[in-house]
Write an enzyme that holds these catalytic residues in place. Structure first.
Site, PDB file in Angstrom:
ATOM      1  N   GLN A  69       6.308  -2.044   4.054  1.00 32.68           N
ATOM      2  CA  GLN A  69       5.926  -0.363   4.929  1.00 32.68           C
ATOM      3  C   GLN A  69       5.005  -0.774   5.758  1.00 32.68           C
ATOM      4  O   GLN A  69       4.115  -1.921   6.195  1.00 32.68           O
ATOM      5  CB  GLN A  69       5.111   0.351   3.778  1.00 32.68           C
ATOM      6  CG  GLN A  69       5.039   1.758   4.498  1.00 32.68           C
ATOM      7  CD  GLN A  69       4.281   2.505   3.892  1.00 32.68           C
ATOM      8  OE1 GLN A  69       2.901   1.871   3.269  1.00 32.68           O
ATOM      9  NE2 GLN A  69       4.454   3.848   3.235  1.00 32.68           N
TER      10      GLN A  69
ATOM     11  N   TYR B 219      -2.834   8.977   8.377  1.00 35.24           N
ATOM     12  CA  TYR B 219      -2.602   7.599   9.121  1.00 35.24           C
ATOM     13  C   TYR B 219      -1.558   7.928  10.270  1.00 35.24           C
ATOM     14  O   TYR B 219      -1.675   8.696  10.758  1.00 35.24           O
ATOM     15  CB  TYR B 219      -2.261   6.552   8.517  1.00 35.24           C
ATOM     16  CG  TYR B 219      -2.745   6.359   7.223  1.00 35.24           C
ATOM     17  CD1 TYR B 219      -4.164   5.488   6.928  1.00 35.24           C
ATOM     18  CD2 TYR B 219      -2.239   6.233   5.948  1.00 35.24           C
ATOM     19  CE1 TYR B 219      -5.032   5.016   5.794  1.00 35.24           C
ATOM     20  CE2 TYR B 219      -2.716   6.065   4.574  1.00 35.24           C
ATOM     21  CZ  TYR B 219      -4.123   5.729   4.796  1.00 35.24           C
ATOM     22  OH  TYR B 219      -4.309   5.078   3.533  1.00 35.24           O
TER      23      TYR B 219
ATOM     24  N   GLY C 251       4.970   5.504  -9.122  1.00 33.87           N
ATOM     25  CA  GLY C 251       4.161   5.014  -8.149  1.00 33.87           C
ATOM     26  C   GLY C 251       3.203   4.234  -8.893  1.00 33.87           C
ATOM     27  O   GLY C 251       3.501   3.200  -9.482  1.00 33.87           O
ATOM     28  N   ARG C 252       2.301   5.084  -9.569  1.00 36.14           N
ATOM     29  CA  ARG C 252       1.235   4.098 -10.826  1.00 36.14           C
ATOM     30  C   ARG C 252       2.031   4.330 -12.022  1.00 36.14           C
ATOM     31  O   ARG C 252       1.653   2.841 -12.791  1.00 36.14           O
ATOM     32  CB  ARG C 252       0.269   5.986 -11.154  1.00 36.14           C
ATOM     33  CG  ARG C 252      -0.863   5.798  -9.973  1.00 36.14           C
ATOM     34  CD  ARG C 252      -1.586   6.503 -10.309  1.00 36.14           C
ATOM     35  NE  ARG C 252      -1.286   7.852 -10.022  1.00 36.14           N
ATOM     36  CZ  ARG C 252      -1.621   8.735  -9.251  1.00 36.14           C
ATOM     37  NH1 ARG C 252      -2.812   8.948  -8.934  1.00 36.14           N
ATOM     38  NH2 ARG C 252      -1.769  10.003  -9.318  1.00 36.14           N
TER      39      ARG C 252
END
Length: 374
Positions: free
Chosen positions: A100, A186, A327-328
């Site tokens: 990424q 971002y 994810g987590r």
């Protein structure tokens, strides 16, 4: 048995064995000085190589792109060599991994970028946003972000070139492809969203203009390494790091159509994932499916302890998604695919060890049936 998640899928030149994605998660374990990926990170990713696809934690494309202490970069020879350890370890385990590419824009502090003022689409400070800096201890020190300066045309040209070079560096480092981080507030997101982009030139104002930076960055990435190795991550309905769009359904459907024209290999959409967050509108998902022909990845709230991956399977079966990111759950369950497939119980992660530190909370979570001491 989670059936749909375990069907193979073609992703560009890759044939993936399953449709489970380990999405990017910042862990802040890069070696210092130099923000270099290391053996610890190689072990971490290799442990999780049973995912159909791994997307690495965000790796900054330049010193100015760094938002948080101890995050890795991909612009120096040492950083490329560090990532080569990671990709080799993942490939030895039969996995696939994309890098990424990350530029945080205004979501940083001068302490993280050599004392410079951050850059962004506009000179608009992200309110109520903190980042962490190296305060001389193992625990990150959180500080408020500062007001950025608006990027000049020369800045824009330079950053696009940095993205292009970072993609080439990622391929040199052994990655199977790259994911452009255009989400979560971002830099690219700061150009896209109406409330963070106050420009009056060709990069601001109209929707077409606000998407121009995304368009030019993706064009440079595709030119550098080929569309079959380029994915993009968007977060249409989040307001992370202070970015808000006045009409996200329209904006991000247009973004998906733009990306389709570049023929990128996948579009990765991060959904809002806090407990009481609203669901992503079905109308939006249908619109994206209509305008984007590549692989669609969704991530966010696709696992629950009670139903495990039922929602993920349904999304694939209904044609809304082709792959699902968890994810987590991957943090404390390195063998997450096996646990989903067989209905094994899930371990919980220790939130105090997510960022910074060493082995604890990174590579010491056991696979199912194996004691932590082993």
């Amino acid at each position: 048995m989670s059936t749909s998640l375990f069907q193979p899928i073609t992703l560009g030149n890759l044939t993936l064995k399953k449709r489970i994605v380990m999405p990017p998660m910042t862990r802040s374990r890069a070696s210092q000085p130099g923000d270099v990926a290391n053996d610890l990170m190689a072990t971490y990713y290799a442990q999780r190589a049973s995912a159909g696809l791994i997307v690495s934690e965000g790796t900054q494309i330049s010193p100015m792109g760094k938002g948080y202490a101890w995050t890795p970069g991909i612009y120096s020879p040492a950083q490329i060599a560090g990532w080569q350890k990671v990709t080799a370890a993942v490939h030895r385990e039969g996995g696939a991994i994309f890098a990424q590419l990350w530029h945080v824009g205004r979501v940083t502090h001068p302490d993280n970028i050599g004392g410079h003022q951050p850059i962004s689409a506009s000179a608009v400070k992200a309110e109520n946003v903190k980042v962490f800096v190296d305060n001389g201890t193992d625990a990150p020190g959180f500080v408020d972000v500062v007001e950025p300066r608006a990027m000049t045309k020369a800045d824009i040209t330079q950053v696009i070139a940095e993205y292009r070079q970072a993609a080439l560096n990622a391929i040199e480092a052994g990655f199977d492809g790259i994911e452009l981080h255009a989400a979560n507030g971002y830099l690219v997101n700061q150009f896209i969203d109406s409330e963070s982009n106050h420009r009056t030139d060709e990069y601001g104002g109209s929707l077409e203009n606000r998407l121009r930076f995304l368009d030019e960055v993706v064009g440079a990435l595709v030119d550098a390494i080929g569309a079959e190795r380029v994915g993009v991550r968007l977060a249409p309905f989040t307001t992370l790091n202070g970015t808000v769009d006045a009409d996200p359904e329209t904006t991000y459907t247009a973004a998906a159509a733009l990306l389709n024209r570049h023929r990128i290999v996948y579009l990765h959409i991060a959904e809002v994932d806090w407990d009481d967050a609203p669901e992503t509108p079905v109308t939006f998902k249908q619109a994206v499916r209509e305008v984007f022909d590549g692989v669609l990845i969704y991530a966010g709230r696709y696992f629950t302890p009670r139903d495990q991956a039922a929602k993920a399977n349904t999304a694939i079966e209904q044609g809304m998604a082709d792959m699902i990111g968890f994810g987590r759950p991957f943090v404390a369950n390195p063998d997450l695919p096996a646990r989903l497939q067989h209905g094994y119980p899930m371990a919980d992660h220790d939130p105090t060890t997510l960022f910074g530190g060493g082995e604890k909370g990174l590579i010491d979570y056991p696979v199912y049936g194996e004691s932590a001491s082993q």
